[in-house]
Design an enzyme around this catalytic site. Structure first.
Site, PDB file in Angstrom:
ATOM      1  N   THR A  10      10.255 147.610  73.226  1.00 39.50           N
ATOM      2  CA  THR A  10       8.326 148.123  72.822  1.00 39.50           C
ATOM      3  C   THR A  10       7.008 148.794  73.971  1.00 39.50           C
ATOM      4  O   THR A  10       6.590 149.259  73.296  1.00 39.50           O
ATOM      5  CB  THR A  10       7.346 146.337  72.324  1.00 39.50           C
ATOM      6  N   ASN A  11       7.386 148.334  74.874  1.00 37.85           N
ATOM      7  CA  ASN A  11       6.959 148.749  76.009  1.00 37.85           C
ATOM      8  C   ASN A  11       7.729 148.941  77.470  1.00 37.85           C
ATOM      9  O   ASN A  11       9.050 148.462  77.465  1.00 37.85           O
ATOM     10  CB  ASN A  11       5.623 147.311  76.784  1.00 37.85           C
ATOM     11  N   ASP A 109      18.645 144.865  80.700  1.00 41.17           N
ATOM     12  CA  ASP A 109      17.421 143.990  80.585  1.00 41.17           C
ATOM     13  C   ASP A 109      18.229 142.359  80.863  1.00 41.17           C
ATOM     14  O   ASP A 109      17.767 141.912  81.959  1.00 41.17           O
ATOM     15  CB  ASP A 109      16.444 144.364  80.391  1.00 41.17           C
ATOM     16  N   ASP A 129      13.808 134.779  77.711  1.00 37.86           N
ATOM     17  CA  ASP A 129      13.122 136.381  77.682  1.00 37.86           C
ATOM     18  C   ASP A 129      12.710 136.336  76.574  1.00 37.86           C
ATOM     19  O   ASP A 129      12.916 136.416  75.543  1.00 37.86           O
ATOM     20  CB  ASP A 129      13.933 137.573  78.193  1.00 37.86           C
ATOM     21  N   THR A 132      11.079 141.763  72.840  1.00 35.92           N
ATOM     22  CA  THR A 132      11.258 141.955  71.276  1.00 35.92           C
ATOM     23  C   THR A 132      12.077 140.575  70.579  1.00 35.92           C
ATOM     24  O   THR A 132      11.929 140.209  69.462  1.00 35.92           O
ATOM     25  CB  THR A 132      11.107 143.409  71.262  1.00 35.92           C
TER      26      THR A 132
END
EC number: 2.7.1.33
Length: 257
Positions: A10-11, A109, A129, A132
């Protein structure tokens, strides 16, 4: 200085590390069509506006979107004259190798969060976490990533509900005052919020049963603080866990040179 880049679905987050602290952190929507030149103009503008005199000489990248990595590499090569370290590539070493099924690809990640989580809190750890996807990463006593859980993310669930049911509006997630909603928006918010509270509690409980250990639980991601309100779900919320992990991995690889 070090440029740390965390590219999610997403970012994409950019942070400037001066060796002791993060001087600034900025976020931009992930777009595989964005060019290296556009990244540079955006970054240069923000550096100028914040009056940060950053001479970037090194870079480290974690990306769950492979198509974006190429232009991020070009950005580092062309404008900062450095070759970025990319987590998940053969040239990037980890302090402890993951122990998962042979041939399994672990999201970078998740590896980064594992390294940071172990550094900050030790082993026998669960890292939740809220991205998304909502992921649960299990860290062994020696710091190795040993697997985890992937569930649909909070906002992804809201979007899917809106797309699949024409009569249901798109709503923002928030903590509702009551479990029983008295209108459509409140009902959706209650379902998502309390549903994810139950999801976290249930998955953490099952992981602890399988591990036969009192696992510590930490959370990260933009929505983590929302689910930390008045509950005993997490031992700690770490806002910049992924960025800390990128710095640690970069430092570890520098020491191996």
């Amino acid at each position: 200085m070090l440029l740390a880049i965390d590219c999610g679905n997403t970012n994409t987050v950019f942070s400037i590390w001066d060796g002791t602290q993060f001087l600034a952190t900025w976020r931009i929507a992930t777009d595989h069509k964005r060019t290296a030149d556009e990244y540079h103009v955006w970054l240069s503008t923000l550096l100028s506006l914040t009056r940060i005199e950053a001479r970037i000489t090194e870079a480290v990248i974690s990306s769950t979107v492979p198509r974006v990595v190429f232009n991020l590499r070009v950005l580092c090569n062309r404008y900062y004259d450095c070759r970025p370290l990319v987590v998940g590539k053969p040239e990037c070493r980890l302090p402890v190798a993951p122990r998962v099924d042979q041939g399994t690809t672990v999201g970078p990640d998740r590896l980064v969060n594992t390294v940071a989580g172990y550094h900050l809190h030790g082993g026998n750890l669960i890292v939740v976490d809220f991205g998304t996807a909502t992921t649960f990463d299990v860290v062994d006593a020696d710091g190795a990533y040993i697997g985890g859980v992937i569930a649909p993310g909070v906002n992804l669930s809201l979007e899917a509900l809106h797309m699949a049911a024409a009569a249901l509006p798109h709503v923002d997630v928030t903590k509702p005052p009551h479990a029983i909603g008295t209108n459509t928006v409140a009902c959706i918010q209650s379902g998502v919020y309390w549903g994810y509270i139950g999801l976290v509690e249930g998955i953490v409980r099952q992981i602890r049963l399988e591990r036969h250990a009192p696992m510590k639980v930490i959370a990260t991601g933009g929505l983590a603080p929302l689910f930390d309100q008045g509950f005993d779900l997490f031992d700690k919320v770490e806002d910049d866990l992924t960025m800390q992990g990128l710095v640690l991995i970069h430092q570890y690889n520098k020491e191996l040179e």
